[in-house]
Design an enzyme around this catalytic site. Structure first.
Site, mmCIF file in Angstrom:
data_model
loop_
_atom_site.group_PDB
_atom_site.id
_atom_site.type_symbol
_atom_site.label_atom_id
_atom_site.label_comp_id
_atom_site.label_asym_id
_atom_site.label_seq_id
_atom_site.Cartn_x
_atom_site.Cartn_y
_atom_site.Cartn_z
ATOM 1 N N ALA A 317 0.834 -1.194 0.000
ATOM 2 C CA ALA A 317 0.000 0.000 0.000
ATOM 3 C C ALA A 317 0.872 1.249 0.000
ATOM 4 O O ALA A 317 1.910 1.289 0.675
ATOM 5 C CB ALA A 317 -0.919 0.001 1.209
ATOM 6 N N PRO A 318 0.503 2.277 -0.763
ATOM 7 C CA PRO A 318 1.274 3.524 -0.758
ATOM 8 C C PRO A 318 1.326 4.136 0.635
ATOM 9 O O PRO A 318 0.403 3.973 1.427
ATOM 10 C CB PRO A 318 0.502 4.419 -1.733
ATOM 11 C CG PRO A 318 -0.321 3.489 -2.561
ATOM 12 C CD PRO A 318 -0.655 2.334 -1.673
ATOM 13 N N GLY A 319 2.398 4.852 0.906
ATOM 14 C CA GLY A 319 2.543 5.514 2.196
ATOM 15 C C GLY A 319 3.747 5.018 2.960
ATOM 16 O O GLY A 319 4.466 4.106 2.519
ATOM 17 N N ILE A 320 3.956 5.622 4.118
ATOM 18 C CA ILE A 320 5.077 5.237 4.972
ATOM 19 C C ILE A 320 4.775 3.887 5.609
ATOM 20 O O ILE A 320 3.730 3.724 6.237
ATOM 21 C CB ILE A 320 5.316 6.303 6.073
ATOM 22 C CG1 ILE A 320 5.643 7.659 5.432
ATOM 23 C CG2 ILE A 320 6.425 5.861 7.009
ATOM 24 C CD1 ILE A 320 5.692 8.800 6.432
ATOM 25 N N GLY A 322 4.216 0.950 8.077
ATOM 26 C CA GLY A 322 3.960 0.968 9.514
ATOM 27 C C GLY A 322 4.962 0.118 10.275
ATOM 28 O O GLY A 322 5.603 -0.777 9.714
ATOM 29 N N LYS A 338 -4.442 -5.813 5.953
ATOM 30 C CA LYS A 338 -3.455 -5.506 6.999
ATOM 31 C C LYS A 338 -3.199 -6.749 7.846
ATOM 32 O O LYS A 338 -4.137 -7.355 8.354
ATOM 33 C CB LYS A 338 -3.981 -4.369 7.888
ATOM 34 C CG LYS A 338 -4.358 -3.109 7.125
ATOM 35 C CD LYS A 338 -5.102 -2.091 7.983
ATOM 36 C CE LYS A 338 -4.219 -1.461 9.021
ATOM 37 N NZ LYS A 338 -4.903 -0.315 9.693
ATOM 38 N N ASP A 373 -13.762 1.183 10.406
ATOM 39 C CA ASP A 373 -14.153 -0.171 10.781
ATOM 40 C C ASP A 373 -13.361 -1.159 9.934
ATOM 41 O O ASP A 373 -12.839 -0.816 8.865
ATOM 42 C CB ASP A 373 -15.648 -0.365 10.555
ATOM 43 C CG ASP A 373 -16.171 -1.662 11.162
ATOM 44 O OD1 ASP A 373 -15.492 -2.230 12.044
ATOM 45 O OD2 ASP A 373 -17.256 -2.108 10.752
#
Length: 576
Positions: A317-320, A322, A338, A373
């Site tokens: 997934a794009p982004g920093i 986790g 996730k 949710d």
């Protein structure tokens, strides 16, 4: 003998489901009384209690089957017969789609995932619910062309038999008629079939009761919602008239708590809702009315169908990335997947069990439109060939304990699935000044509304928040989330010597629950555009006194109002 045993097993499973749905309806049917007497603590506790009903009943049914039929090993021939016998029990049932899902849950609790195929369970539904109806009609129709709008609105409000009177029904009527004239101009043609259809069941959530309906004019279906609330001076009142897909979609958002909706035939209610919110699938609508287990089953069917008709690859997934979760997505599918990493790098000190507990807390808590949710799954099979090599390498490095390869499938042992959003930090990186100002105002509003629901995000960095299609900011990283009342909000004490302020070490002690709101500015407000927008609307969030005041409200039992629509949409009310 095998036929008799199969029939008895099928009947035992359906008995378990019927008991579940009876108890589910009992607690749901009490929502109107709890609303009428304004018992808000009971509203919250019953909403939490209901979420656990399904798993408890499945566990009870499994225990009965093991005890009475000594079921230990799987017998393919027996269970194919059980499925046939179960199907014979469903044609006259009012919740056949839910009963199928319950059967699946029982079977999957009994046996290994290798037996989860259509011969043994209902991977695809066996019965259509398209024309399913309850004994009592699902909705009522009214005819403004014949009776006039004023009489129709009065009849509609009367039909719900509130035992608490409306405080000023004439004022409510004027507000609604004024809104109707504003949003439906007089010059618009009315077809012969012009009518108002209203669901017979009320939708209860938190401190509101929601009337759901649609205006039908020719081929057009115009959705509307009327929230009914308690007035501080006593009595009920209509708070606004919401219309259109976007406004109704916000009321049914995935970031809000489930409704209490007492219905004998949930499929009929969902069929009524679907044309009103075409962007929401059946999975989301069943989930919104508290039937999240069937929502999970329906979502998985949509996912399997999408896999069949798509060819793109699963990617990170794009982004920093986790520190706790590996997150991946399928670009053509608007959700993220996730799974919890095997190990967490410092400074994270949570465990797998604690992360799962945080997600369960969010599931049971009032999400006030600001927490995403998620559907929780176990042993999900993905086509291995569809995984991007970089994603596969990341999963093998960071979450090897949560995956296994079985022939041409990648099995994920435990994962959460959520609606995909744009990470707030990425959104801000490409936004113009007006978009930054709007997003930061939304960000601060999200923090305020979470605080009103007794939630502190813990990690307030922008990467832990997402921006929805409607531009709302929603929190989605839960590993440091906690109750607001568990925090100790402190001001940073003055340094004994000026030089100490320049030191890398703090000159004051810090407890495990201590939070210093002044530090938010240091970590969050380095960009001048962000700083201006935040200080213009949310400067008080940097003051520990504001947070302590919220804690005092919560401890005093005050339940704040958080509306699923803009405050400016509310009708003007006469003073108490």
């Amino acid at each position: 003998m095998a036929w008799t045993e199969a029939k008895l097993i099928a009947e035992a499973i359906l008995d378990g489901f019927d008991r579940h749905y009876r108890l589910f309806r009992d607690i749901t049917a009490g929502a109107q009384r709890r609303f009428e007497v304004a018992d808000w603590p009971a509203v919250q506790s019953k909403a939490q209690e209901r979420i656990d009903f399904y798993d408890r009943r499945v566990g009870e049914t499994v225990a009965i089957l093991r005890r009475e039929f000594r079921l230990r090993d799987r017998n393919d021939r027996l269970w194919r017969r059980v499925k046939v016998e179960y199907l014979r029990l469903l044609p006259q049932h009012h919740q056949p789609e839910l009963a199928e899902t319950y059967y699946n849950s029982v079977f999957c609790r009994l046996f290994d995932r290798r037996y989860y195929h259509n011969a043994n369970i209902f991977v695809w539904p066996a019965l259509s619910t398209e024309h399913l109806e309850a004994e009592v009609p699902t909705f009522r129709c009214y005819y403004p062309g014949r009776d006039g709008f004023a009489l129709v609105v009065c009849a509609m409000l009367d039909s719900f038999d509130f035992c608490v009177p409306f405080r000023d029904r004439r004022h409510d009527l004027r507000n609604i008629l004024r809104a109707v004239r504003t949003r439906f101009p007089r010059g618009r043609n009315r077809d012969q079939n012009f009518q108002i259809a209203v669901l017979s069941c009320l939708f209860f959530r938190n401190k509101g009761a929601y009337i759901i309906g649609k205006a039908i004019n020719g081929a057009d279906q115009i959705p509307f919602v009327i929230p009914v609330l308690h007035h501080e001076a006593g009595g009920l009142y209509c708070d606004t008239l919401l219309t259109g897909e976007d406004e109704i979609g916000n009321v049914f958002s995935f970031s809000r708590a489930y409704f209490m909706v007492d219905t004998e035939a949930p499929a009929a209610v969902v069929d009524f809702l679907r044309p009103l919110m075409p962007r929401k699938g059946k999975a989301e609508l069943y989930t919104a009315i508290g039937l999240q287990k069937f929502g999970k089953a329906e979502f998985y069917r949509d996912f399997l169908k999408h896999l069949r008709y798509s060819g793109d690859a699963f990617i990170l997934a794009p982004g920093i990335p986790g520190m706790v979760m590996c997150v991946f997505t399928l670009p053509s599918f608007p959700f993220v997947f996730k799974l919890i990493k095997d190990r967490f790098a410092p400074p994270k000190e949570v465990t797998h069990a604690q992360v799962k507990a945080k997600y369960q807390l969010v599931k049971q808590h009032d999400r006030v439109g600001r927490m995403a949710d998620s559907w929780e799954y176990s042993h999900v099979a993905f086509p291995l060939e569809r995984f991007d090599p970089d994603l596969l390498a990341t999963l093998e490095r960071d979450a090897a304990g949560s995956i296994e390869v079985d022939d041409d499938q990648l099995i994920v042992k435990h994962l959460y699935i959520e609606r995909r959003m744009i990470p707030l930090n990425m959104y801000l990186g490409t936004a113009d000044d007006a978009q930054v100002a709007a997003a930061i105002r939304q960000y601060g509003d999200a923090i305020r509304e979470l605080a009103a629901a007794n939630i502190f995000p813990g990690d307030m960095l922008f990467k832990n928040f997402g921006v929805t299609r409607q531009g709302r900011v929603v929190f989605y990283d839960y590993d440091e989330l906690c109750y607001l009342t568990e925090c100790n909000f402190r001001a940073i004490p003055e340094a004994p010597y000026p030089e100490m302020e320049m030191s890398a070490e703090t000159w004051y002690s810090i407890g495990p629950d201590d939070v210093f709101p002044e530090e938010f500015a240091t970590f969050l407000l380095n960009d001048p555009r962000i700083r201006r927008a935040f200080l213009a609307h949310h400067r008080d969030l940097l003051d520990p006194a504001w947070w302590r005041e919220r804690q005092d409200h919560i401890r005093a039992g005050h339940l704040e109002d958080v509306f699923p629509y803009p405050v400016e949409r509310r009708f003007p009310q006469r003073p108490a």
